[in-house]
Design a protein around this motif. Structure first.
Motif, PDB file in Angstrom:
ATOM      1  N   ARG A   1       0.851  -1.188   0.000  1.00 30.55           N
ATOM      2  CA  ARG A   1       0.000   0.000   0.000  1.00 30.55           C
ATOM      3  C   ARG A   1       0.887   1.239   0.000  1.00 30.55           C
ATOM      4  NH1 ARG A   1      -2.664  -3.769  -0.812  1.00 30.55           N
ATOM      5  NH2 ARG A   1      -4.656  -4.401   0.144  1.00 30.55           N
TER       6      ARG A   1
ATOM      7  N   GLN B   1      -8.815   6.748   0.864  1.00 29.03           N
ATOM      8  CA  GLN B   1      -8.294   6.051  -0.303  1.00 29.03           C
ATOM      9  C   GLN B   1      -8.583   6.899  -1.532  1.00 29.03           C
ATOM     10  OE1 GLN B   1      -7.864   1.551  -1.574  1.00 29.03           O
ATOM     11  NE2 GLN B   1     -10.005   2.159  -1.761  1.00 29.03           N
TER      12      GLN B   1
ATOM     13  N   PRO C   1      -7.070   2.132  -6.198  1.00 30.28           N
ATOM     14  CA  PRO C   1      -7.115   1.204  -5.061  1.00 30.28           C
ATOM     15  C   PRO C   1      -5.719   0.947  -4.497  1.00 30.28           C
ATOM     16  CG  PRO C   1      -8.544   0.424  -6.810  1.00 30.28           C
ATOM     17  CD  PRO C   1      -7.772   1.583  -7.380  1.00 30.28           C
ATOM     18  N   GLY C   2      -5.630   1.018  -3.179  1.00 25.50           N
ATOM     19  CA  GLY C   2      -4.351   0.791  -2.517  1.00 25.50           C
ATOM     20  C   GLY C   2      -3.514   2.033  -2.302  1.00 25.50           C
TER      21      GLY C   2
ATOM     22  N   ALA D   1      -5.509   2.513   5.375  1.00 27.05           N
ATOM     23  CA  ALA D   1      -4.532   1.605   4.761  1.00 27.05           C
ATOM     24  C   ALA D   1      -4.466   0.278   5.526  1.00 27.05           C
ATOM     25  CB  ALA D   1      -3.157   2.267   4.722  1.00 27.05           C
TER      26      ALA D   1
ATOM     27  N   SER E   1      -7.410  -1.801   4.675  1.00 27.46           N
ATOM     28  CA  SER E   1      -7.246  -2.324   3.328  1.00 27.46           C
ATOM     29  C   SER E   1      -6.344  -3.558   3.315  1.00 27.46           C
ATOM     30  CB  SER E   1      -6.647  -1.225   2.429  1.00 27.46           C
ATOM     31  OG  SER E   1      -6.313  -1.726   1.151  1.00 27.46           O
TER      32      SER E   1
ATOM     33  N   ASN F   1      -8.351  -6.508   4.736  1.00 23.18           N
ATOM     34  CA  ASN F   1      -9.409  -6.999   3.834  1.00 23.18           C
ATOM     35  C   ASN F   1      -8.889  -7.435   2.472  1.00 23.18           C
ATOM     36  OD1 ASN F   1     -11.465  -6.508   5.739  1.00 23.18           O
ATOM     37  ND2 ASN F   1     -11.487  -4.330   5.195  1.00 23.18           N
TER      38      ASN F   1
END
Length: 294
Positions: free
Chosen positions: A103, A254, A258-259, A287, A290, A293
């Motif tokens: 990330r 975010q 994505p990321g 982060a 994220s 998940n």
């Protein structure tokens, strides 16, 4: 090494994001070039517990606390390129090569482009400011100038009478209409339409093109802000703000990529130390969620 998160920028927002991730025992790399936006100011205000402290002292204390966590690595360098790759992201630094992470948090801040007026740049952060909440109180109800760079100077002009006797220098950028003039009158704001030739003196003397001089205790103006090119390299979307574009983010900070997360002045239409720290918390937690998940 594959880090969990790389944070680009080690000022208030980046430190705050890093602290959340460090406390989650994640492997974190902070890459920082050491160019805080408020480096020209002698003191910082409005941040609970640190009011009146020197900006470098706040950052030094934050870094010292963050580096107590063994999963944090700090690199003093500039990131010049960022890209997505199969397992996450790569950032290339100017002096220390390329780093990889699952990330990425952009806490890069912004660069201010100031009005091209003689003497203004040298007084930026000292006698010329952008944030009344950060610097207005210290003017001690003195004489305040608002230097218009766009019609949005009305916002400053209507706020600042709470901090001192206010004069709006429109510079021909705009002319207040009848309703706006009535608002200014109600707030006791004087209006001068001539162009500003220079800012001079030990504090904030201001001279117009017609030769008239105003002795002021402080001046407020809006810069134009620019974001690091890293966000565009990654394909992140932007929103339009009053002083320039800023990064579009969701509630967990975010970005549209994505990321990739963002915090601080790069993701806010307006900023302060307190807001940057708060947004850093959200980006760090975002982060981490994220990573959990997938």
């Amino acid at each position: 090494m594959m880090y969990d998160v790389i944070i680009v920028g080690g000022s208030y927002a980046g430190l705050s994001a890093g602290l959340q991730l460090a406390r989650a025992r994640r492997q974190v790399l902070v890459v920082d070039a050491g160019q805080r936006r408020n480096r020209f100011a002698a003191t910082s205000h409005g941040f609970l517990g640190q009011d009146g402290q020197a900006p470098e002292a706040i950052v030094a204390q934050g870094r010292s606390q963050l580096m107590q966590y063994p999963t944090v690595t700090w690199v003093q360098d500039s990131v010049i390129e960022a890209s997505a790759e199969s397992q996450g992201f790569a950032v290339r630094s100017e002096c220390n090569g390329t780093f990889h992470a699952k990330r990425l948090i952009l806490a890069t801040g912004v660069v201010d482009t100031l009005p091209a007026i003689e003497g203004l740049e040298q007084r930026w952060g000292k006698h010329v400011f952008h944030c009344p909440y950060c610097h207005g109180y210290e003017l001690d109800k003195g004489r305040i100038g608002v230097l218009a760079t766009s019609p949005l100077a009305m916002h400053h002009a209507l706020m600042l009478p709470d901090w001192g006797t206010t004069t709006l220098f429109t510079q021909g950028v705009f002319t207040p209409d009848a309703e706006q003039q009535a608002q200014l009158d109600r707030r006791g704001v004087s209006v001068e339409s001539g162009a500003v030739r220079r800012i001079f003196g030990e504090r904030a003397g201001l001279q117009l093109d017609d030769g008239r001089v105003f002795s002021l205790d402080g001046i407020f103006t809006m810069s134009r802000t620019q974001i690091s090119p890293l966000a565009a390299q990654l394909g992140c979307e932007f929103d339009d703000g009053p002083t320039g574009a800023y990064l579009h983010t969701n509630d967990m900070r975010q970005t549209s990529m994505p990321g990739v997360f963002a915090c601080g002045d790069a993701s806010l239409a307006a900023g302060s130390v307190a807001l940057a720290v708060a947004e850093g918390v959200r980006a760090g937690v975002g982060a981490h969620f994220s990573l959990i998940n997938g």
